[in-house]
Design a protein around this motif. Structure first.
Motif, PDB file in Angstrom:
ATOM      1  N   GLU A 412      49.748  14.186  13.324  1.00  0.00           N
ATOM      2  CA  GLU A 412      50.649  13.163  12.776  1.00  0.00           C
ATOM      3  C   GLU A 412      51.056  13.463  11.335  1.00  0.00           C
ATOM      4  O   GLU A 412      51.769  12.669  10.710  1.00  0.00           O
ATOM      5  CB  GLU A 412      49.968  11.778  12.801  1.00  0.00           C
ATOM      6  CG  GLU A 412      49.461  11.343  14.184  1.00  0.00           C
ATOM      7  CD  GLU A 412      50.606  11.190  15.178  1.00  0.00           C
ATOM      8  OE1 GLU A 412      51.656  10.650  14.786  1.00  0.00           O
ATOM      9  OE2 GLU A 412      50.450  11.647  16.332  1.00  0.00           O
ATOM     10  N   PRO A 427      59.837  11.959   8.379  1.00  0.00           N
ATOM     11  CA  PRO A 427      59.388  11.702   9.753  1.00  0.00           C
ATOM     12  C   PRO A 427      58.255  12.664  10.106  1.00  0.00           C
ATOM     13  O   PRO A 427      58.222  13.796   9.605  1.00  0.00           O
ATOM     14  CB  PRO A 427      60.618  12.008  10.612  1.00  0.00           C
ATOM     15  CG  PRO A 427      61.752  12.183   9.675  1.00  0.00           C
ATOM     16  CD  PRO A 427      61.227  12.398   8.294  1.00  0.00           C
ATOM     17  N   GLN A 430      58.647  16.370  10.688  1.00  0.00           N
ATOM     18  CA  GLN A 430      59.050  17.290   9.601  1.00  0.00           C
ATOM     19  C   GLN A 430      57.952  17.529   8.565  1.00  0.00           C
ATOM     20  O   GLN A 430      58.104  18.332   7.660  1.00  0.00           O
ATOM     21  CB  GLN A 430      60.267  16.713   8.880  1.00  0.00           C
ATOM     22  CG  GLN A 430      61.524  16.802   9.700  1.00  0.00           C
ATOM     23  CD  GLN A 430      62.687  16.102   9.003  1.00  0.00           C
ATOM     24  OE1 GLN A 430      62.716  15.964   7.795  1.00  0.00           O
ATOM     25  NE2 GLN A 430      63.622  15.638   9.812  1.00  0.00           N
ATOM     26  N   ARG A 431      56.842  16.800   8.693  1.00  0.00           N
ATOM     27  CA  ARG A 431      55.846  16.883   7.615  1.00  0.00           C
ATOM     28  C   ARG A 431      55.208  18.260   7.478  1.00  0.00           C
ATOM     29  O   ARG A 431      54.772  18.636   6.406  1.00  0.00           O
ATOM     30  CB  ARG A 431      54.745  15.837   7.845  1.00  0.00           C
ATOM     31  CG  ARG A 431      55.234  14.431   7.599  1.00  0.00           C
ATOM     32  CD  ARG A 431      54.111  13.443   7.729  1.00  0.00           C
ATOM     33  NE  ARG A 431      54.616  12.098   7.525  1.00  0.00           N
ATOM     34  CZ  ARG A 431      53.901  11.001   7.730  1.00  0.00           C
ATOM     35  NH1 ARG A 431      52.653  11.109   8.157  1.00  0.00           N
ATOM     36  NH2 ARG A 431      54.421   9.818   7.524  1.00  0.00           N
TER      37      ARG A 431
END
Ligand SMILES: Cc1cc2nc3c(=O)[nH]c(=O)nc-3n(C[C@H](O)[C@H](O)[C@H](O)COP(=O)(O)OP(=O)(O)OC[C@H]3O[C@@H](n4cnc5c(N)ncnc54)[C@H](O)[C@@H]3O)c2cc1C
Length: 455
Positions: A412, A427, A430-431
């Motif tokens: 996550e 989001p 994209q992390r």
């Protein structure tokens, strides 16, 4: 009756400490710890060898130890200087006839004891027991020069054959302090104002406090209060949380706890709750620690690599500062600098990235970890770095696929967002989007800038 000097190095506890065990009464006892002033000097532009986090933990441990010793009719002397000169000077001035110091895996440490042995007069006995390991050398079922090149082979040889001695309780009383001998410790702000003011970043969610009582409290929590040991094998590779692993390493590294105490406590927990893979795995990890210790003893100076440290280049500096552009690595390096601690998984990823993706020198990485880690231990740190880099006895090398590690252990993106707040606004998908100025596999997205090495 003997006049005894105990030179404490990584044995800052009363229980299960052979240096503080007296089969027959002694006339007097002086316990001394010497902080090597060379550790406070810059090494290869990386800063002091002992960083603020570890120095603070060390001082907390020394203060706690002094309290315990005073309660038993003894005391503690802490000096900052050249350990060999300080100890030899005390022996000359106060006519000790026995010096006790544990055998050490560290090359510098064992060298200092060898030089002390040459300095001591003929009437002074130097006693060097093993301490702070599961097994003493005499209890190993194989000679040190037959140490297998892999841990698995070592484990197969040792586990069926070894009988572990039980840990000893703390002494209730100790011999008196020698008359006229100095005592006490300097205030930390006089040694290092930076360390005196250091506090761990709250995002780490844990505070390591030095001392035997704190170590025992953590052990008690991990086994009996939280019961986290029951699932250690499933959780130990996590990146975030207070209880996914024991977090005992700082107390073990400073000798506030001995591995035999941990072993005995785990076996006591098993006697009530039943043994399982997880409780057994804690003992296996302690055996890893022993293995690195024996390997270090055997390797001597070679443990640290044979050449001088190379100068730190820009890519290495970006790695240290958490500015590579690869979120998983940058989060780990930020956490390390901000808290003095890092999960085993994050250590492996960070080490692999430096060696295999940046083409960096593993010894520089080990030196940076030495500076930052609260739980720095020469054998475990340099041994693990050699293991990841594939130098020394196990030449396979352990390259970690960083994008895969990110998907598996931080799906996550919570970990990277915790240590790089700007990512929290992105989001989840994209992390972990990596970009790296130094590595072709992680090209920067078009239009992005190379992050500076020193923010
Ligand atoms: C590059 C690198 C550098 C490291 N440097 C150090 C160091 O300086 N000091 C240090 O104690 N550990 C070091 N380790 C090993 C390991 O990462 C830490 O011992 C562990 O993460 C500490 O957290 P913990 O106490 O919760 O460990 P747990 O997972 O709860 O393990 C229990 C204990 O077993 C021992 N242990 C576990 N794994 C290892 C291992 N791979 N090698 C040696 N002992 C182990 C430690 O004493 C640890 O406290 C390093 C690992 C890597 C990959």
């Amino acid at each position: 009756m003997r006049r005894v000097l105990v030179w404490l190095r990584g044995d800052l506890r009363l229980a299960d400490n052979p240096l503080l065990r007296f089969a027959s009464p002694a006339e007097s006892l002086l316990c001394v710890y010497v902080l090597d002033d060379a550790w406070l000097e810059d090494r290869a532009g990386l800063g002091p060898r002992i960083g603020a986090a570890r120095l603070r933990f060390l001082w907390e441990s020394l203060i706690a130890l002094r309290g315990e010793l005073l309660g038993r009719g003894s005391d503690l002397l802490v000096r900052v200087g050249d350990p060999l000169e300080e100890v030899a000077g005390l022996v000359d001035r106060h006519a000790f006839d026995q010096v006790r110091v544990r055998r050490d895996a560290g090359w510098e440490e064992s060298g200092a004891v060898a030089r002390l042995a040459e300095r001591l007069g003929p009437g002074v006995e130097l006693w060097q027991p093993d301490a702070g390991l599961l097994l003493d050398e005499g209890e190993l079922p194989l000679p040190l020069d037959a140490l297998p090149p892999s841990f698995s082979a070592f484990r197969r040889r040792v586990e069926p054959a070894a009988t572990l001695p039980a840990s000893w309780p703390a002494p209730v009383t100790l011999p008196p302090w020698p008359e006229g001998a100095p005592r006490g410790l300097p205030a930390l702000h006089r040694v290092s104002p930076v360390a005196a003011d250091w506090t761990a970043d709250a995002r780490g969610g844990f505070r390591f406090a030095g001392g035997e009582a704190e170590g025992l409290a953590r052990l008690d929590h991990y086994l009996w209060q939280g019961g986290a040991v029951a699932s250690y094998k499933q959780t130990r590779n996590a990146l975030m949380g207070a209880d996914f692993s024991t977090r005992l390493a700082p107390w073990l590294a400073h000798g506030c706890l001995s591995p035999r105490q941990v072993h005995d406590a785990v076996r006591a927990w098993e006697a009530t709750h039943g043994a399982n893979d997880s409780s057994e795995w804690v003992i296996v990890e302690l055996l890893w620690r022993d293995y690195f210790h024996w390997a270090a003893r055997q390797e001597g100076a070679a443990l640290y690599g044979r050449r001088r440290l190379p100068p730190a280049d820009d890519a290495f500096r970006r790695w240290c500062r958490g500015r590579t552009g690869v979120p998983l690595i940058d989060a780990a390096m930020t956490e390390l600098a901000a808290t003095g601690w890092l999960s085993n998984r994050a250590r492996q990823n960070a080490a692999s990235f430096l060696v295999f993706e940046l083409g960096g020198d593993w010894r520089l990485g080990a030196a940076w970890f030495e500076r930052c880690l609260i739980d720095y231990d020469a054998a475990s740190n340099w041994g693990n770095w050699r293991y990841v880099a594939g130098v020394g006895r196990d030449r396979r090398g352990h390259r970690f696929d960083i994008p895969w590690q990110a998907r598996r252990y931080d799906p996550e993106g919570d970990y990277v967002a915790r240590w790089q707040p700007a990512l929290a606004t992105l989001p989840v998908a994209q992390r972990h989007q990596p970009w790296c100025a130094d590595v072709e596999r992680f090209p920067p997205p078009p239009g992005s800038k190379v992050p500076p090495a020193d923010p």
